[in-house]
Design a protein around this motif. Structure first.
Motif, PDB file in Angstrom:
ATOM      1  N   THR A 312      41.554 115.001 -15.854  1.00  0.00           N
ATOM      2  CA  THR A 312      42.452 114.376 -15.450  1.00  0.00           C
ATOM      3  C   THR A 312      43.026 113.400 -16.124  1.00  0.00           C
ATOM      4  O   THR A 312      41.868 112.267 -16.212  1.00  0.00           O
ATOM      5  N   GLN A 313      43.930 112.438 -16.090  1.00  0.00           N
ATOM      6  CA  GLN A 313      44.063 110.880 -16.936  1.00  0.00           C
ATOM      7  C   GLN A 313      43.888 110.006 -16.501  1.00  0.00           C
ATOM      8  O   GLN A 313      42.742 109.308 -16.258  1.00  0.00           O
ATOM      9  N   ASP A 314      43.642 110.027 -15.037  1.00  0.00           N
ATOM     10  CA  ASP A 314      43.270 109.086 -13.879  1.00  0.00           C
ATOM     11  C   ASP A 314      42.064 109.851 -13.417  1.00  0.00           C
ATOM     12  O   ASP A 314      41.350 108.699 -12.818  1.00  0.00           O
ATOM     13  N   LEU A 315      41.019 110.343 -14.282  1.00  0.00           N
ATOM     14  CA  LEU A 315      39.536 110.833 -14.219  1.00  0.00           C
ATOM     15  C   LEU A 315      39.126 111.747 -12.119  1.00  0.00           C
ATOM     16  O   LEU A 315      37.943 111.784 -11.810  1.00  0.00           O
ATOM     17  N   SER A 316      40.182 112.230 -11.519  1.00  0.00           N
ATOM     18  CA  SER A 316      39.598 113.202 -10.415  1.00  0.00           C
ATOM     19  C   SER A 316      39.245 113.919 -10.663  1.00  0.00           C
ATOM     20  O   SER A 316      38.053 114.357 -10.153  1.00  0.00           O
ATOM     21  N   HIS A 317      39.378 114.485 -12.322  1.00  0.00           N
ATOM     22  CA  HIS A 317      38.828 115.898 -12.518  1.00  0.00           C
ATOM     23  C   HIS A 317      37.933 115.469 -14.291  1.00  0.00           C
ATOM     24  O   HIS A 317      38.924 115.260 -14.268  1.00  0.00           O
ATOM     25  N   VAL A 318      36.478 115.091 -14.507  1.00  0.00           N
ATOM     26  CA  VAL A 318      37.076 115.005 -16.355  1.00  0.00           C
ATOM     27  C   VAL A 318      35.512 116.059 -16.143  1.00  0.00           C
ATOM     28  O   VAL A 318      34.554 116.367 -15.672  1.00  0.00           O
ATOM     29  N   VAL A 319      35.330 117.312 -17.121  1.00  0.00           N
ATOM     30  CA  VAL A 319      35.044 117.774 -17.902  1.00  0.00           C
ATOM     31  C   VAL A 319      34.265 117.695 -18.947  1.00  0.00           C
ATOM     32  O   VAL A 319      34.770 117.030 -19.393  1.00  0.00           O
ATOM     33  N   THR A 320      32.770 117.638 -18.502  1.00  0.00           N
ATOM     34  CA  THR A 320      31.816 117.428 -19.942  1.00  0.00           C
ATOM     35  C   THR A 320      31.538 119.199 -20.012  1.00  0.00           C
ATOM     36  O   THR A 320      30.675 119.653 -19.679  1.00  0.00           O
ATOM     37  N   GLY A 321      30.003 118.243 -21.510  1.00  0.00           N
ATOM     38  CA  GLY A 321      29.385 119.444 -21.809  1.00  0.00           C
ATOM     39  C   GLY A 321      30.477 119.896 -22.887  1.00  0.00           C
ATOM     40  O   GLY A 321      31.108 119.771 -23.827  1.00  0.00           O
ATOM     41  N   VAL A 322      30.044 121.184 -23.772  1.00  0.00           N
ATOM     42  CA  VAL A 322      30.275 122.827 -24.653  1.00  0.00           C
ATOM     43  C   VAL A 322      31.896 123.101 -23.910  1.00  0.00           C
ATOM     44  O   VAL A 322      31.470 124.257 -23.145  1.00  0.00           O
ATOM     45  N   PHE A 323      32.484 123.041 -24.385  1.00  0.00           N
ATOM     46  CA  PHE A 323      33.786 123.404 -24.277  1.00  0.00           C
ATOM     47  C   PHE A 323      34.255 124.625 -25.239  1.00  0.00           C
ATOM     48  O   PHE A 323      33.999 126.528 -24.756  1.00  0.00           O
TER      49      PHE A 323
END
Length: 370
Positions: A312-323
């Motif tokens: 989400t743009q508000d950073l409530s959820h942010v996915v990191t790593g290799v997609f």
């Protein structure tokens, strides 16, 4: 953590690397300091570029390459000073055109490891078309996209990744644009390797960078990077205590989750499939049959794209790593192969070429007045 003067040993079993198979190997015992140029590093105090530079300098020796066969191409922006600070070949090129120049290098010189250093404005505004086509073609380059959600070098205008409503010098009433999600954009362009990392996560960033370099084809790594002058603290929620409730760290073959770990190393929340969408739910509410297990090698980018939309743009959820990390033919390999095949064929007769296909005669008009 590797220091700038600590030798880095390259394990023999790691070589050759498929994405770097044609790049000459370098001497053992390279140090991060070997990749530090004699130029004074000049960014604003507190800029996230410093730690990205340090991480790249510490990672490059582990690739075990000849320094002379590494090339960093940048466009225009704060991040584009990067090639000056690395003791490799490099080019500070034209605004947004770094992927085009890197494509030419990759095609002409298969013995090079070609990197693109770019920012959210450089890559996604004036350079948007160059970026998506380099990814679509699957050129064997590694693109590092520094995303601070603002134009830094040109003094604080809103960028293609700025939050809608963000007040800047060019949007005093709030940015009216809907922002890009760079990972979604790369996946939509069928990039064969797509990842995201944080500037402050040295270990995670270094791991992603190494995987991107080793991948044969187009690799894009989005790096969340702080601009302390024009967008300070944009990613602080991901760096403070309790950030685990916001971060989804992708691990191949493992359930996708976030939140604090229990005594068995399990996340408090999991990502589940519901129809064609993904949703974050508490562990005790999750149906085990619906829990998403990460597979970056899935040839279908649908799940990777859904994961990118989970951020989400508000950073409530942010996915990191290799997609996504899939294998498909690299553009530059195919172009070189075409040239080799053409050079082996017998040259055609010039007269046959001239009169091949649709031809016509132009009659003479002798005696006609001028």
């Amino acid at each position: 953590m590797t220091t700038l003067d600590e030798p880095v040993q390259v394990e023999e079993e790691q070589q050759p690397i498929s994405g770097l198979a044609l790049v000459p190997r370098g001497p053992q015992g390279q140090k991060p300091a070997d990749y530090r140029s004699d130029q004074e590093v000049r960014w604003c105090p507190g800029c996230g570029d410093y730690i990205i530079l340090s991480t790249v300098q510490a990672m490059l020796p582990t690739l075990g390459l000849q320094k002379e066969n590494l090339v960093f191409v940048s466009g225009i922006g704060c991040s584009s000073r990067f090639p000056y600070y690395l003791d490799t070949y490099g080019m500070h090129s034209i605004h947004g055109r770094a992927p085009a120049i890197a494509t030419g290098l990759a095609v002409a010189r298969p013995d090079l490891s070609v990197w693109v250093i770019t920012g959210d404005g450089d890559a996604l505004s004036i350079g948007g078309n160059h970026l998506i086509h380099a990814l679509r073609r699957n050129v064997n380059i590694t693109v590092l996209l520094f995303n601070n959600r603002v134009y830094g070098l040109t003094k604080g205008q809103y960028s293609p990744t700025s939050n809608q409503g963000m007040v800047t010098k060019s949007s005093p009433l709030g940015a009216p644009d809907a922002p890009f999600n760079p990972v979604s954009l790369a996946l939509g362009a069928e990039a064969s390797f797509v990842a995201r990392a944080l500037d402050s996560d040295r270990e995670g960033l270094a791991d992603v960078l190494r995987q991107a370099a080793e991948h044969r084809g187009a690799s894009l790594v989005e790096i969340y990077q702080n601009c302390p002058i024009f967008n300070d603290g944009a990613f602080d929620v991901l760096k403070q205590p309790g950030s685990d409730r916001h971060l989804v760290r992708l691990v191949p073959g493992s359930p996708v989750g976030l939140g604090e770990l229990d005594d068995q190393g399990r996340h408090s929340h999991l990502v589940v499939r519901e129809g064609g969408a993904l949703r974050v739910v508490a562990r005790d509410e999750a149906d085990p049959a619906q829990v998403l297990v990460h597979d970056p090698a899935d040839p279908d980018p649908t799940t990777a794209f859904a994961l990118s939309r989970l951020s989400t743009q508000d950073l409530s959820h942010v996915v990191t790593g290799v997609f996504r990390a899939v294998s498909r033919p690299a553009y530059d390999d195919d172009v070189r192969r075409q040239g080799e095949d053409a050079s082996k064929a017998s040259p055609p007769d010039l007269e046959d070429l001239i009169f091949d296909g649709d031809v016509w005669s132009v009659p003479s008009h002798r005696g006609a007045s001028a």
